[in-house]
Design a protein around this motif. Structure first.
Motif, PDB file in Angstrom:
ATOM      1  N   ILE A   1      38.264  26.192  40.078  1.00 18.77           N
ATOM      2  CA  ILE A   1      39.532  26.773  39.675  1.00 18.77           C
ATOM      3  C   ILE A   1      39.972  27.835  40.680  1.00 18.77           C
ATOM      4  CG2 ILE A   1      38.482  28.571  38.239  1.00 18.77           C
ATOM      5  CD1 ILE A   1      40.852  28.267  36.321  1.00 18.77           C
ATOM      6  N   GLU A   2      41.251  27.843  40.982  1.00 23.04           N
ATOM      7  CA  GLU A   2      41.792  28.842  41.890  1.00 23.04           C
ATOM      8  C   GLU A   2      42.118  30.117  41.110  1.00 23.04           C
ATOM      9  OE1 GLU A   2      42.136  28.851  45.141  1.00 23.04           O
ATOM     10  OE2 GLU A   2      41.210  26.882  45.296  1.00 23.04           O
ATOM     11  N   PRO A   3      42.065  31.272  41.781  1.00 22.25           N
ATOM     12  CA  PRO A   3      42.340  32.528  41.081  1.00 22.25           C
ATOM     13  C   PRO A   3      43.668  32.538  40.336  1.00 22.25           C
ATOM     14  CG  PRO A   3      41.380  32.986  43.213  1.00 22.25           C
ATOM     15  CD  PRO A   3      41.612  31.504  43.161  1.00 22.25           C
ATOM     16  N   LEU A   4      44.726  31.986  40.950  1.00 20.03           N
ATOM     17  CA  LEU A   4      46.019  31.998  40.276  1.00 20.03           C
ATOM     18  C   LEU A   4      46.032  31.074  39.063  1.00 20.03           C
ATOM     19  CD1 LEU A   4      48.470  32.086  43.322  1.00 20.03           C
ATOM     20  CD2 LEU A   4      47.808  33.967  41.817  1.00 20.03           C
ATOM     21  N   GLU A   5      45.245  29.997  39.099  1.00 16.21           N
ATOM     22  CA  GLU A   5      45.163  29.094  37.961  1.00 16.21           C
ATOM     23  C   GLU A   5      44.496  29.764  36.765  1.00 16.21           C
ATOM     24  OE1 GLU A   5      46.328  25.997  37.498  1.00 16.21           O
ATOM     25  OE2 GLU A   5      47.356  26.168  39.430  1.00 16.21           O
ATOM     26  N   TRP A   6      43.586  30.693  37.034  1.00 15.88           N
ATOM     27  CA  TRP A   6      42.896  31.440  35.977  1.00 15.88           C
ATOM     28  C   TRP A   6      43.900  32.242  35.158  1.00 15.88           C
ATOM     29  CZ3 TRP A   6      39.230  32.466  32.751  1.00 15.88           C
ATOM     30  CH2 TRP A   6      38.889  33.753  32.375  1.00 15.88           C
ATOM     31  N   GLN A   7      44.999  32.649  35.795  1.00 22.57           N
ATOM     32  CA  GLN A   7      45.975  33.506  35.133  1.00 22.57           C
ATOM     33  C   GLN A   7      47.239  32.767  34.712  1.00 22.57           C
ATOM     34  OE1 GLN A   7      46.323  37.455  37.325  1.00 22.57           O
ATOM     35  NE2 GLN A   7      45.581  36.118  38.943  1.00 22.57           N
ATOM     36  N   LYS A   8      47.506  31.611  35.329  1.00 19.82           N
ATOM     37  CA  LYS A   8      48.798  30.955  35.157  1.00 19.82           C
ATOM     38  C   LYS A   8      48.951  30.313  33.788  1.00 19.82           C
ATOM     39  CE  LYS A   8      49.726  27.252  37.570  1.00 19.82           C
ATOM     40  NZ  LYS A   8      49.985  26.378  38.731  1.00 19.82           N
TER      41      LYS A   8
ATOM     42  N   TRP B   1      32.828  32.023  43.504  1.00 23.87           N
ATOM     43  CA  TRP B   1      31.832  33.005  43.075  1.00 23.87           C
ATOM     44  C   TRP B   1      30.821  33.240  44.193  1.00 23.87           C
ATOM     45  CZ3 TRP B   1      30.225  33.894  37.452  1.00 23.87           C
ATOM     46  CH2 TRP B   1      31.332  33.778  36.601  1.00 23.87           C
ATOM     47  N   LEU B   2      30.495  32.193  44.921  1.00 21.87           N
ATOM     48  CA  LEU B   2      29.574  32.328  46.047  1.00 21.87           C
ATOM     49  C   LEU B   2      30.199  33.160  47.151  1.00 21.87           C
ATOM     50  CD1 LEU B   2      26.905  31.627  47.363  1.00 21.87           C
ATOM     51  CD2 LEU B   2      27.867  29.416  48.038  1.00 21.87           C
ATOM     52  N   GLN B   3      31.477  32.935  47.405  1.00 18.39           N
ATOM     53  CA  GLN B   3      32.189  33.749  48.395  1.00 18.39           C
ATOM     54  C   GLN B   3      32.209  35.212  47.947  1.00 18.39           C
ATOM     55  OE1 GLN B   3      33.621  32.823  51.317  1.00 18.39           O
ATOM     56  NE2 GLN B   3      34.481  34.840  51.777  1.00 18.39           N
ATOM     57  N   ALA B   4      32.421  35.435  46.672  1.00 25.20           N
ATOM     58  CA  ALA B   4      32.422  36.805  46.157  1.00 25.20           C
ATOM     59  C   ALA B   4      31.061  37.463  46.364  1.00 25.20           C
ATOM     60  CB  ALA B   4      32.784  36.804  44.675  1.00 25.20           C
TER      61      ALA B   4
ATOM     62  N   GLN C   1      33.252  41.702  28.256  1.00 26.56           N
ATOM     63  CA  GLN C   1      32.364  41.492  29.406  1.00 26.56           C
ATOM     64  C   GLN C   1      32.594  40.136  30.042  1.00 26.56           C
ATOM     65  OE1 GLN C   1      28.497  42.231  27.687  1.00 26.56           O
ATOM     66  NE2 GLN C   1      28.566  44.419  28.142  1.00 26.56           N
ATOM     67  N   VAL C   2      32.856  39.115  29.221  1.00 27.35           N
ATOM     68  CA  VAL C   2      33.188  37.799  29.762  1.00 27.35           C
ATOM     69  C   VAL C   2      34.447  37.896  30.623  1.00 27.35           C
ATOM     70  CG1 VAL C   2      33.997  35.472  29.174  1.00 27.35           C
ATOM     71  CG2 VAL C   2      32.078  36.488  27.920  1.00 27.35           C
ATOM     72  N   LEU C   3      35.469  38.536  30.069  1.00 24.51           N
ATOM     73  CA  LEU C   3      36.738  38.673  30.784  1.00 24.51           C
ATOM     74  C   LEU C   3      36.554  39.446  32.087  1.00 24.51           C
ATOM     75  CD1 LEU C   3      39.684  37.806  30.222  1.00 24.51           C
ATOM     76  CD2 LEU C   3      40.076  40.120  29.370  1.00 24.51           C
ATOM     77  N   SER C   4      35.797  40.528  32.031  1.00 26.29           N
ATOM     78  CA  SER C   4      35.589  41.358  33.218  1.00 26.29           C
ATOM     79  C   SER C   4      34.852  40.594  34.319  1.00 26.29           C
ATOM     80  CB  SER C   4      34.800  42.623  32.852  1.00 26.29           C
ATOM     81  OG  SER C   4      35.536  43.440  31.972  1.00 26.29           O
ATOM     82  N   LEU C   5      33.868  39.783  33.923  1.00 29.78           N
ATOM     83  CA  LEU C   5      33.101  39.028  34.909  1.00 29.78           C
ATOM     84  C   LEU C   5      33.994  38.037  35.650  1.00 29.78           C
ATOM     85  CD1 LEU C   5      30.427  38.194  36.233  1.00 29.78           C
ATOM     86  CD2 LEU C   5      30.071  36.615  34.320  1.00 29.78           C
ATOM     87  N   PHE C   6      34.785  37.275  34.922  1.00 28.42           N
ATOM     88  CA  PHE C   6      35.654  36.292  35.574  1.00 28.42           C
ATOM     89  C   PHE C   6      36.756  36.974  36.383  1.00 28.42           C
ATOM     90  CE2 PHE C   6      33.385  33.334  33.043  1.00 28.42           C
ATOM     91  CZ  PHE C   6      33.619  32.073  33.569  1.00 28.42           C
ATOM     92  N   ASP C   7      37.268  38.086  35.885  1.00 25.23           N
ATOM     93  CA  ASP C   7      38.267  38.832  36.657  1.00 25.23           C
ATOM     94  C   ASP C   7      37.673  39.335  37.968  1.00 25.23           C
ATOM     95  OD1 ASP C   7      40.209  38.388  34.803  1.00 25.23           O
ATOM     96  OD2 ASP C   7      40.245  40.437  34.005  1.00 25.23           O
ATOM     97  N   GLU C   8      36.443  39.821  37.905  1.00 24.14           N
ATOM     98  CA  GLU C   8      35.780  40.325  39.108  1.00 24.14           C
ATOM     99  C   GLU C   8      35.599  39.213  40.134  1.00 24.14           C
ATOM    100  OE1 GLU C   8      31.468  42.259  40.438  1.00 24.14           O
ATOM    101  OE2 GLU C   8      31.939  41.953  38.327  1.00 24.14           O
ATOM    102  N   MET C   9      35.247  38.032  39.672  1.00 26.86           N
ATOM    103  CA  MET C   9      35.009  36.920  40.591  1.00 26.86           C
ATOM    104  C   MET C   9      36.308  36.331  41.135  1.00 26.86           C
ATOM    105  SD  MET C   9      31.709  36.551  40.814  1.00 26.86           S
ATOM    106  CE  MET C   9      31.711  38.348  40.749  1.00 26.86           C
ATOM    107  N   LEU C  10      37.396  36.410  40.361  1.00 30.08           N
ATOM    108  CA  LEU C  10      38.630  35.728  40.742  1.00 30.08           C
ATOM    109  C   LEU C  10      39.773  36.683  41.062  1.00 30.08           C
ATOM    110  CD1 LEU C  10      38.448  32.925  38.023  1.00 30.08           C
ATOM    111  CD2 LEU C  10      37.864  32.722  40.437  1.00 30.08           C
ATOM    112  N   ILE C  11      40.234  37.431  40.082  1.00 29.03           N
ATOM    113  CA  ILE C  11      41.439  38.238  40.275  1.00 29.03           C
ATOM    114  C   ILE C  11      41.216  39.387  41.243  1.00 29.03           C
ATOM    115  CG2 ILE C  11      43.131  39.709  39.135  1.00 29.03           C
ATOM    116  CD1 ILE C  11      42.751  38.079  36.631  1.00 29.03           C
ATOM    117  N   ASP C  12      40.139  40.151  41.062  1.00 24.92           N
ATOM    118  CA  ASP C  12      39.934  41.358  41.857  1.00 24.92           C
ATOM    119  C   ASP C  12      39.885  41.054  43.350  1.00 24.92           C
ATOM    120  OD1 ASP C  12      39.862  42.654  39.495  1.00 24.92           O
ATOM    121  OD2 ASP C  12      37.731  43.094  39.500  1.00 24.92           O
ATOM    122  N   ARG C  13      39.463  39.866  43.705  1.00 22.70           N
ATOM    123  CA  ARG C  13      39.319  39.548  45.118  1.00 22.70           C
ATOM    124  C   ARG C  13      40.668  39.251  45.772  1.00 22.70           C
ATOM    125  NH1 ARG C  13      37.119  34.986  45.687  1.00 22.70           N
ATOM    126  NH2 ARG C  13      36.523  35.305  47.854  1.00 22.70           N
TER     127      ARG C  13
END
Length: 289
Positions: A154-161, A64-67, A13-25
């Motif tokens: 943090i930028e979305p790509l930084e979350w994954q890089k 997250w606010l933009q999301a 659930q932690v992973l899904s929440l951050f993915d939803e806020m960052l990667i999915d967008r």
């Protein structure tokens, strides 16, 4: 649901929440027709929400606010009319509060201390793998602590890089990669190993029946033990991971992730089979006096 499954669910659930806020967008999660929400509106809403937060809970993220603003726009939009600024601001504020509250609940240290304590308490059911299961659960909790420290900008790509360890020069996974790896390593141990039934070694092998059915637990255990006994690498470095990696049922898998999952699953079965064999050998010696 046992303690390991509860801890795994919380981690996912932690992973899904951050993915939803960052990667999915960045991909299909963001509707193509969605316009840019005015920054002035976003930050005005953000300040209202942050000011209303309890003391000490001032973590906030513009992404997250933009999301939240985008989700509000999609929710309120109708085929003939876009939401008004007032409607959009109100719903954005509500969603932003929900996202931040969910983050706090998912990452709460007290929650993870309780989850780990439950795993330790129930770990005897995983004997002889209890120590390994507790260690893997602790790695998940440590990865979650790293996620909790992710900066709000943090930028979305930084979350994954991937990152480079400046001391050793080795490649380290990003915060997302650390948590994903820790969860993947624990998943094969979600259920405690099944106890062997009396006389199971004397049961005929019915695993190769019609239709090419996969081997049952007993047949797999015998196959793993025989293969492990016969495994003699040329360089003499005999490890379970190397043995399992060269098995045909692992090598034929198409992706590295699938191979690692299979190896972890087979490792559980091999460890259990070796433990049972040692126990039976001990019992026979005691019986002989």
């Amino acid at each position: 649901m046992n303690a390991v499954e509860r801890l795994l669910r919380q981690g996912e659930q932690v992973l899904s929440l951050f993915d939803e806020m960052l990667i999915d967008r960045l991909g299909s999660g963001r509707p193509a027709e969605l316009p840019d929400v005015p920054q002035g509106l976003i930050y005005a809403v953000g300040h209202m929400v942050i000011d209303a937060m309890p003391t000490g809970r001032y973590w906030s993220s513009g992404l997250w606010l933009q999301a939240a603003a985008e989700a509000a726009w999609v929710e309120l939009k109708t085929p003939k009319k876009n939401p008004s600024k007032q409607q959009l601001a109100k719903r954005t504020a509500e969603l932003f509060r929900e996202y931040l509250a969910k983050r706090e609940q998912m990452l709460a240290p007290a929650t993870w201390r309780r989850l780990l304590a439950d795993v330790v308490f129930e770990s005897r059911e995983w004997s002889p793998l209890a120590e390994k299961v507790v260690s893997l659960a602790e790695q998940v909790a440590l990865a979650v602590q790293q996620v909790e420290k992710v900066p709000d900008d943090i930028e979305p790509l930084e979350w994954q890089k991937e990152r480079v360890d400046l001391r050793t020069g080795s490649i380290l996974p990003a915060s997302r990669g650390n948590l994903r790896n820790a969860l993947d390593l624990l998943h094969p141990y979600a259920q405690p190993p099944k106890p062997a039934t009396p006389g199971s070694e004397k049961q005929p092998d019915k695993s190769r029946g019609r239709g090419g059915r996969p081997p049952n637990d007993e047949a797999l255990a015998r196959d793993l033990l025989a293969g492990w006994k016969a495994f003699e690498p040329e360089d003499g470095r005999k490890t379970k991971e190397r043995y399992l990696a060269q098995r045909p049922d692992v090598r034929t898998l198409k992706t590295e992730d699938a191979r690692q999952r299979k190896i972890a699953s087979l490792r559980v079965a091999l460890d259990s089979a070796l433990h049972l064999r040692r126990e039976k050998t001990k019992q026979r010696r005691q019986a002989r006096g």
